[in-house]
Structures are given as C-alpha cells and as structure tokens.
Design a protein around this motif. Sequence first.
Motif, short mmCIF file in Angstrom:
data_model
loop_
_atom_site.label_atom_id
_atom_site.label_comp_id
_atom_site.label_asym_id
_atom_site.label_seq_id
_atom_site.Cartn_x
_atom_site.Cartn_y
_atom_site.Cartn_z
N LEU A 236 50.54 13.76 38.72
CA LEU A 236 49.80 14.96 38.67
C LEU A 236 48.41 14.80 38.08
O LEU A 236 47.48 15.39 38.47
N ASP A 237 48.36 13.84 37.14
CA ASP A 237 46.96 13.53 36.41
C ASP A 237 45.85 12.75 37.62
O ASP A 237 44.92 12.97 37.67
N CYS A 238 46.62 12.30 38.51
CA CYS A 238 45.81 11.60 39.58
C CYS A 238 45.61 12.80 40.78
O CYS A 238 44.25 12.66 41.16
N VAL A 239 46.53 13.50 41.21
CA VAL A 239 46.00 14.39 42.45
C VAL A 239 45.39 15.68 41.98
O VAL A 239 44.56 16.32 42.79
N MET A 240 45.76 16.21 40.71
CA MET A 240 45.37 17.56 40.23
C MET A 240 43.69 17.62 40.37
O MET A 240 43.22 18.59 40.83
N PRO A 241 42.92 16.86 39.66
CA PRO A 241 41.58 16.73 39.74
C PRO A 241 41.01 16.78 41.12
O PRO A 241 40.11 17.47 41.38
N GLY A 242 41.67 16.10 42.36
CA GLY A 242 41.19 15.99 43.39
C GLY A 242 41.21 17.49 44.11
O GLY A 242 40.41 17.81 45.00
N TYR A 243 42.37 18.19 43.82
CA TYR A 243 42.49 19.51 44.31
C TYR A 243 41.40 20.36 43.77
O TYR A 243 40.71 21.02 44.71
N VAL A 244 40.96 20.27 42.63
CA VAL A 244 39.99 21.00 42.01
C VAL A 244 38.69 20.64 42.53
O VAL A 244 37.82 21.67 42.74
N LYS A 245 38.36 19.29 42.70
CA LYS A 245 36.97 18.92 43.35
C LYS A 245 36.74 19.47 44.70
O LYS A 245 35.74 19.72 45.08
N GLU A 246 38.10 19.55 45.36
CA GLU A 246 38.06 19.99 46.91
C GLU A 246 37.84 21.69 47.14
O GLU A 246 37.78 22.19 48.14
N GLY A 247 37.99 22.42 45.83
CA GLY A 247 37.71 23.64 45.71
C GLY A 247 39.03 24.25 46.11
O GLY A 247 39.04 25.67 46.51
N LYS A 248 40.23 23.72 46.03
CA LYS A 248 41.58 24.45 46.45
C LYS A 248 41.55 25.69 45.19
O LYS A 248 41.64 25.23 44.16
N GLN A 249 42.05 26.80 45.73
CA GLN A 249 42.24 27.95 44.91
C GLN A 249 43.58 28.22 44.43
O GLN A 249 43.92 28.60 43.31
#
Length: 307
Positions: A236-249
């Motif tokens: 989760l610590d790996c993938v969650m920042p990526g979703y934020v960076k991609e602008g996922k809402q």
Amino acid sequence: MGESPNDLVIITGMSGAGRTEAMHAFEDLGYFCIDNLPASLLGQLLVVTADAGSGLSRKLAVVCDARNKDYFADLDDELDALKGKGIPFRIVFLDADDDKLVARYKASRRRHPLCDEGMTIAQGITAERALLYQLRVMAQDVVNTTDMLPMQLRAKIRELFGEGDEREGLAVTVYSFGFKHGAALDADIVIDVRFLPNPYYDPALKSLTGLDAPVRDFVMYRDETVEFMSHWKSLLDCVMPGYVKEGKQQLAIAVGCTGGQHRSVAIAEATGDYLRTRGYRVSVTHRDLPLAESVQNELTGEAKVHA
C-alpha cells in the motif's frame, strides 16, 4: 458568499488551453461548476447561490470565455460589480503557446470560436488574445499548459485550490466481500485472504463476524496474518502515492474471503485503519456481511421453533 477568495473562481483563458479539464478538477475539489456562463448572469447566479434553500454549493467555479462573444464584453462590468459589493473572487487564466493551440485545434477538428468565415485558426487565436488581454492582466493565477498533460493540469489546480494534504483528495473505499457471493467487479485492487485460517470452523466463532473482538483477535494475532499485514502495508505504501500522483479521485480496495463474514471483514477494517494513519480519506464497508447475518437469523429462528 463566504470570506475565502476561493469561494468564487472564474475560469477563463485561451480556447484549447484546458478549461474543460480545469473545470473537472474543480468538480473533484467539491466546487459547483458551470461551463460557458454568460457574464451578465454571474451576479444573478450569486444571488441564487446565497439562498440557503437553493441546494447549491457555496464554492463556485464558473467558466467564462470567448464562446459567448456578445455577452463576454459584460464580464469586466460584472467583476467590477462584485468588487463593489465586497464579494471576493479569483481568476484562473489558462494559456498556451500559439503553435500548441493551433495543433490542438487541428487534432480536435473543432472550429475556433473566434474564427469568422474566411479566417484561419491562427487569426482566431490572435483575436482571442486581444479580447482576453485585460482578464489575463487581472488574473491571480496564470497557468501555461503548453507542455502539460491533463493529469499535470489537474495536479496544478489541486496545488492552487486544494485544502489539506494532497492525499485527502483521493477518496478510498475499502470493502470486504465473499467470493462465493460473486467477484469484486468494481475494485481497483483485490486481495484474497482465503489463505488465512478460517474462524468459521471454530464453533464459538462461526456465528460471529470480523467486527467482533474474538474473531478479530483470532484473525489478526496469528503469525500468518502478522507477516501478511507487514507485506500488505508495504505494498500500500508503494502504490498509494502513485494513485495520488496520477490524480486518481476514487479508489476501491476489495478484501475477499470465502463468505465475506470473518477474515475479509477483519482485514478490511485493519486496512482502513492503516490508510487513515497515512493521511488518506477512507471509508470501510462490508458488501456481503448482511447475507451472513440474514442466514444466521434464519438459523436462529429455526432453532427457536424446534425448541
């Protein structure tokens, strides 16, 4: 209107510079958005919004641009009127280099709003720049989107107008489910916890759920679960920042076990708790728990009849 200058945002700028994408970003931030509003109606809109019974959000983002040629000239007067009434507003002006705007219009095959018969796209852009010059001077925020991808523009809007940590803009739903009741079709991430020992086979725990302390302790304090949660949190610590960076809402995480009653419920609750400690906005639900509870109610009713 409220006291914050972010309560009313005027989105304007060059056609093809990303006004629609910006409006979507404001919608994700909780603004009530109106596209292509005639400038003369801006004051009336604020009167309606101030009515507590209107149901409209106090935070407004309004796109006013050159598509409304006949009405656009009224915008300066309307903005002066807002200043006179002490109503704060903020202007976001979206711009891009001329060659980029020409390329975007050629790719979209749409007609430029200021291109009259016999005019080229470049001539329309020149006319629009002249029309918008004063607004560009007045704008508090000028965003050049020449080299921006849509997600980068959304990130810029969040940077300028978002409240709190960027992670709070991502709405995370964690839900448990039972595979025997159907797959999790709408999830972005699915984790299968059927490898963990099942409390269902313990007579004292069979009728309980993962929300009950005995089941939660049975699941969470086992060596298998402790090791799993360590790796799960790292993922989760790996993938969650990526979703934020991609602008996922919106993000849905589904945790599945056999019936959706014991293991998945406990792990879903623990996952939600962990993500909250990391600053995410999280809600936890249990898709199939009502099915398990209804079965238990039926069994309890039958037992009472036979007794």
